[in-house]
Structures are given as C-alpha cells and as structure tokens.
Scaffold this motif. Structure first.
Motif, mmCIF file in Angstrom:
data_model
loop_
_atom_site.group_PDB
_atom_site.id
_atom_site.type_symbol
_atom_site.label_atom_id
_atom_site.label_comp_id
_atom_site.label_asym_id
_atom_site.label_seq_id
_atom_site.Cartn_x
_atom_site.Cartn_y
_atom_site.Cartn_z
ATOM 1 N N ALA A 4 0.823 -1.217 0.000
ATOM 2 C CA ALA A 4 0.000 0.000 0.000
ATOM 3 C C ALA A 4 0.853 1.261 0.000
ATOM 4 O O ALA A 4 0.374 2.330 -0.354
ATOM 5 C CB ALA A 4 -0.937 0.009 1.212
ATOM 6 N N VAL A 5 2.113 1.120 0.423
ATOM 7 C CA VAL A 5 2.992 2.289 0.484
ATOM 8 C C VAL A 5 4.375 1.894 -0.028
ATOM 9 O O VAL A 5 5.199 1.367 0.714
ATOM 10 C CB VAL A 5 3.110 2.839 1.933
ATOM 11 C CG1 VAL A 5 3.899 4.130 1.939
ATOM 12 C CG2 VAL A 5 1.734 3.061 2.537
ATOM 13 N N VAL A 6 4.606 2.117 -1.321
ATOM 14 C CA VAL A 6 5.904 1.812 -1.913
ATOM 15 C C VAL A 6 6.536 3.132 -2.376
ATOM 16 O O VAL A 6 6.044 3.754 -3.314
ATOM 17 C CB VAL A 6 5.766 0.845 -3.112
ATOM 18 C CG1 VAL A 6 7.132 0.477 -3.661
ATOM 19 C CG2 VAL A 6 4.982 -0.397 -2.719
ATOM 20 N N ASN A 27 -0.460 -4.190 -11.639
ATOM 21 C CA ASN A 27 -1.612 -3.560 -10.989
ATOM 22 C C ASN A 27 -2.837 -3.712 -11.903
ATOM 23 O O ASN A 27 -2.691 -3.890 -13.113
ATOM 24 C CB ASN A 27 -1.334 -2.066 -10.747
ATOM 25 C CG ASN A 27 -0.735 -1.812 -9.373
ATOM 26 O OD1 ASN A 27 -0.393 -2.736 -8.653
ATOM 27 N ND2 ASN A 27 -0.613 -0.552 -9.025
ATOM 28 N N ALA A 60 0.090 4.641 -12.771
ATOM 29 C CA ALA A 60 -0.141 5.157 -11.419
ATOM 30 C C ALA A 60 -0.172 6.675 -11.434
ATOM 31 O O ALA A 60 -1.040 7.288 -10.811
ATOM 32 C CB ALA A 60 0.945 4.660 -10.467
ATOM 33 N N ARG A 72 4.726 8.054 -3.412
ATOM 34 C CA ARG A 72 4.483 6.727 -2.847
ATOM 35 C C ARG A 72 3.302 6.118 -3.580
ATOM 36 O O ARG A 72 2.264 6.767 -3.729
ATOM 37 C CB ARG A 72 4.179 6.839 -1.341
ATOM 38 C CG ARG A 72 5.316 7.492 -0.579
ATOM 39 C CD ARG A 72 5.165 7.347 0.914
ATOM 40 N NE ARG A 72 4.024 8.092 1.437
ATOM 41 C CZ ARG A 72 4.084 8.864 2.515
ATOM 42 N NH1 ARG A 72 5.214 8.986 3.189
ATOM 43 N NH2 ARG A 72 3.010 9.488 2.941
ATOM 44 N N ILE A 73 3.483 4.871 -4.035
ATOM 45 C CA ILE A 73 2.434 4.239 -4.826
ATOM 46 C C ILE A 73 1.976 2.933 -4.183
ATOM 47 O O ILE A 73 2.612 2.414 -3.276
ATOM 48 C CB ILE A 73 2.911 3.960 -6.277
ATOM 49 C CG1 ILE A 73 4.123 3.026 -6.279
ATOM 50 C CG2 ILE A 73 3.235 5.265 -6.996
ATOM 51 C CD1 ILE A 73 4.475 2.497 -7.644
ATOM 52 N N LYS A 74 0.831 2.423 -4.707
ATOM 53 C CA LYS A 74 0.302 1.143 -4.251
ATOM 54 C C LYS A 74 0.653 0.069 -5.267
ATOM 55 O O LYS A 74 0.601 0.304 -6.469
ATOM 56 C CB LYS A 74 -1.229 1.222 -4.162
ATOM 57 C CG LYS A 74 -1.734 2.060 -3.013
ATOM 58 C CD LYS A 74 -3.244 2.011 -2.965
ATOM 59 C CE LYS A 74 -3.814 3.391 -3.078
ATOM 60 N NZ LYS A 74 -5.269 3.442 -3.108
ATOM 61 N N CYS A 132 -3.860 -3.146 -2.998
ATOM 62 C CA CYS A 132 -4.979 -2.604 -3.770
ATOM 63 C C CYS A 132 -6.314 -3.023 -3.187
ATOM 64 O O CYS A 132 -7.197 -2.229 -2.968
ATOM 65 C CB CYS A 132 -4.894 -3.049 -5.229
ATOM 66 S SG CYS A 132 -3.702 -2.092 -6.158
ATOM 67 N N SER A 151 -9.013 2.783 -3.764
ATOM 68 C CA SER A 151 -8.684 2.282 -5.100
ATOM 69 C C SER A 151 -9.918 1.869 -5.900
ATOM 70 O O SER A 151 -9.878 1.792 -7.118
ATOM 71 C CB SER A 151 -7.759 1.075 -4.972
ATOM 72 O OG SER A 151 -8.453 0.010 -4.342
ATOM 73 N N PHE A 193 -11.131 -1.092 -5.367
ATOM 74 C CA PHE A 193 -11.026 -2.557 -5.342
ATOM 75 C C PHE A 193 -11.194 -3.116 -3.930
ATOM 76 O O PHE A 193 -11.422 -4.288 -3.737
ATOM 77 C CB PHE A 193 -9.666 -3.015 -5.884
ATOM 78 C CG PHE A 193 -9.492 -2.727 -7.342
ATOM 79 C CD1 PHE A 193 -10.070 -3.553 -8.291
ATOM 80 C CD2 PHE A 193 -8.792 -1.610 -7.756
ATOM 81 C CE1 PHE A 193 -9.931 -3.279 -9.648
ATOM 82 C CE2 PHE A 193 -8.643 -1.331 -9.112
ATOM 83 C CZ PHE A 193 -9.211 -2.169 -10.056
ATOM 84 N N GLY A 233 -3.794 8.305 -10.920
ATOM 85 C CA GLY A 233 -4.806 7.265 -10.874
ATOM 86 C C GLY A 233 -5.020 6.852 -9.426
ATOM 87 O O GLY A 233 -4.490 7.484 -8.509
ATOM 88 N N ALA A 267 -3.778 4.422 -7.874
ATOM 89 C CA ALA A 267 -2.652 3.655 -7.326
ATOM 90 C C ALA A 267 -1.656 4.527 -6.566
ATOM 91 O O ALA A 267 -0.523 4.121 -6.332
ATOM 92 C CB ALA A 267 -1.938 2.899 -8.440
ATOM 93 N N ILE A 268 -2.069 5.721 -6.173
ATOM 94 C CA ILE A 268 -1.227 6.545 -5.304
ATOM 95 C C ILE A 268 -1.616 6.210 -3.857
ATOM 96 O O ILE A 268 -2.794 6.030 -3.542
ATOM 97 C CB ILE A 268 -1.457 8.048 -5.611
ATOM 98 C CG1 ILE A 268 -0.955 8.398 -7.020
ATOM 99 C CG2 ILE A 268 -0.806 8.940 -4.559
ATOM 100 C CD1 ILE A 268 0.549 8.386 -7.192
ATOM 101 N N SER A 269 -0.611 6.099 -2.986
ATOM 102 C CA SER A 269 -0.870 5.679 -1.603
ATOM 103 C C SER A 269 -1.772 6.678 -0.865
ATOM 104 O O SER A 269 -1.812 7.865 -1.204
ATOM 105 C CB SER A 269 0.442 5.547 -0.841
ATOM 106 O OG SER A 269 1.266 4.608 -1.478
ATOM 107 N N PHE A 278 2.061 11.611 -0.867
ATOM 108 C CA PHE A 278 3.277 12.393 -0.677
ATOM 109 C C PHE A 278 3.854 12.714 -2.055
ATOM 110 O O PHE A 278 3.854 11.874 -2.947
ATOM 111 C CB PHE A 278 4.301 11.579 0.131
ATOM 112 C CG PHE A 278 5.676 12.190 0.150
ATOM 113 C CD1 PHE A 278 5.939 13.287 0.956
ATOM 114 C CD2 PHE A 278 6.692 11.688 -0.645
ATOM 115 C CE1 PHE A 278 7.210 13.861 0.969
ATOM 116 C CE2 PHE A 278 7.967 12.257 -0.631
ATOM 117 C CZ PHE A 278 8.220 13.349 0.182
#
Lengths: 155, 103
Positions: free
Chosen positions: A76-78, A99, A104, A120-122, A153, B28, B30, B62, B64-66, B70
């Motif tokens: 969830a936090v990459v 994904n 993203a 930071r992405i999921k 996700c 998300s 999902f 999209g 897929a951002i946490s 940040f």
C-alpha cells in the motif's frame, strides 16, 4: 420622454448588465474539470498504456534513474523516486506491471522544473515498476522489479 | 472540506525543494469494506503547483497513489519569501488549495 421612464430604462439596462456579469462570474467559479487521460489510466498492461501515451519506441539507458526498495513489505505504500539526467524532459510517468490498471501517475514539467519526482504508490503484487520519461524527441524507460509481501490494492 | 495539506518549500542554492503531504483516503475502488461490499473509488486525479501565476508542475494521478499522498519535486526561478499555490482535485470533484512561502 419623461425622466421616470428614462430612469426605468437605465435601471433595466443596468440590471441586465449585472445579470450578465453574474452569470459570467458563475462560469468563472466553476472551471472545467482539468484534463485526465482516461484512456491511459484505463489501460490494463504496460504495453497498452505506452500506446495510449503515444510512445511507439523507447530506449532503456542509464540516463533515467528509478529508485525503489527491492522488497516492499506493505504494497500500500511503496516509495518511488524517478530522476532523469537528460535536458528537456516534459513528462515522467510511473507504471506498475501487475496492478489492475498500469498507470499510477503522470507528471508534466515546466521549464525550470527538475526532471525529478518522489512519491508513494500502491502495488497489488510482486511485479515490475516502470518509469517513463518523455523529452521533446525521445522516450526513455527504466524498469525495476519489486517484491511485495502484502498487496496494497484490495484486501 | 478535506484537511489542509502539509507543505514545505525550502531554497537550496538556486533550487526550491517542495514537499507536499495531502490528506486523502485514496480509495482504489477494489477494496472491500467491513460489510463485504466494494468501497467506491475516491482518489486525487489532478495536482497543480503554481508560482507567481506560472504553473511549475502538473500531475494526473490514478487510484494507485498511496493513502495521504506524498509528493516531492524541485524547480528553479523562485526566491525566498515567494508564495507557492498547491491545488488538488479528486475524482468526486472535491478540491483543496493551500499556500506555502519559500523558506
């Protein structure tokens, strides 16, 4: 023509002008929704996404750095850092191979803004993260596999 | 109204380093809620940063951002004391604008 009638006409004109100004103010207060690349964000594979972004050929090289952890415990936090050493970078995109939707984030740079971004992405599962930098002439790709322990996700 | 962003803009020689932390659930679309039904997508779709009326960075995001996004970037052409304006808008039309002074 008497004075009162003239005043009425003037007032009517003023009212019409005010109403027109009012509706214009309402238009200004409600700007059109900013652009969002629906087709690119709906793409389910990196290859499809590149097509929607208009990238037909790209090269992989040392000019584009993609920094991310080898193992992400929490998908969830990459944290992802993309840095480019080329001049004239207009766009940087961050994609995740596995994904549900590949794209993203897309960043658009003005003159004077460094071709660098940290965010930071999921990630849903272990897969490759792809950074794409687009200059005026060329597209560059950088790929990095990341192991994900817990997907970020669904759940 | 969403909570304010945490913003920092600091001068490093001729570059301004900008750090942004936004308060947003970033659903998300999902994820399943406690009752088993899917939680609808709710995410920031657009971000812009302006300096002196000029756009220095624009982003499209999209889902897929946490959560609590940040963002860090850097640009040239500003001085200490200048003001930056950061705006986000999400897929449900909610928006938030905050300002920060370059230190």
């Amino acid at each position: 023509m008497d004075d009162s009638r003239r005043n009425l006409i003037t007032a009517g004109g003023l009212l019409a002008a005010l109403l027109a100004a009012g509706s214009r103010a309402a238009e200004l207060a409600q700007p059109a929704a900013p652009a969002w690349n629906q087709a690119a964000f709906a793409a389910k594979t990196v290859a499809d996404c590149l097509k929607t972004l208009g990238v037909t050929a790209s090269q992989e090289g040392a000019e584009l750095d993609l920094t991310a952890p080898e193992i992400a415990e929490d998908g969830a936090v990459v944290p992802v850092v993309v840095q480019c050493r080329l001049a004239g970078v207009r766009e940087i995109h961050i994609l995740v191979d596995k994904n549900p939707f590949s794209l993203a984030a897309s960043f658009f740079f003005s003159d004077g803004t460094d071709p660098f971004v940290s965010t930071r992405i999921k990630m849903n599962e272990t897969s490759s993260v792809v950074a794409l930098a687009i200059t005026d002439r060329q597209a560059y790709l950088a790929r990095r596999p990341i192991k994900v322990t817990i997907g970020g996700c669904g759940g | 109204m969403a909570d304010p962003m945490k913003l920092r803009a600091s001068m490093h020689v001729d570059r301004v380093e900008v750090k942004i932390l936004m308060a947003h659930p970033e659903e998300s679309g999902f994820r399943k809620g406690p009752d088993g039904s899917t939680v609808p997508a709710h995410f920031i779709s657009n971000v812009t940063v302006q300096h002196a009326g000029r756009e220095v960075l624009r982003a499209q995001w999209g889902p897929a951002i946490s959560k609590n996004p940040f963002l860090q970037f850097a640009f040239r052409g500003a001085a200490r004391g200048d003001e930056l304006t950061v705006t986000w808008i999400d897929n449900l039309g909610e928006t938030r604008t905050d300002r920060v002074t370059v230190a």
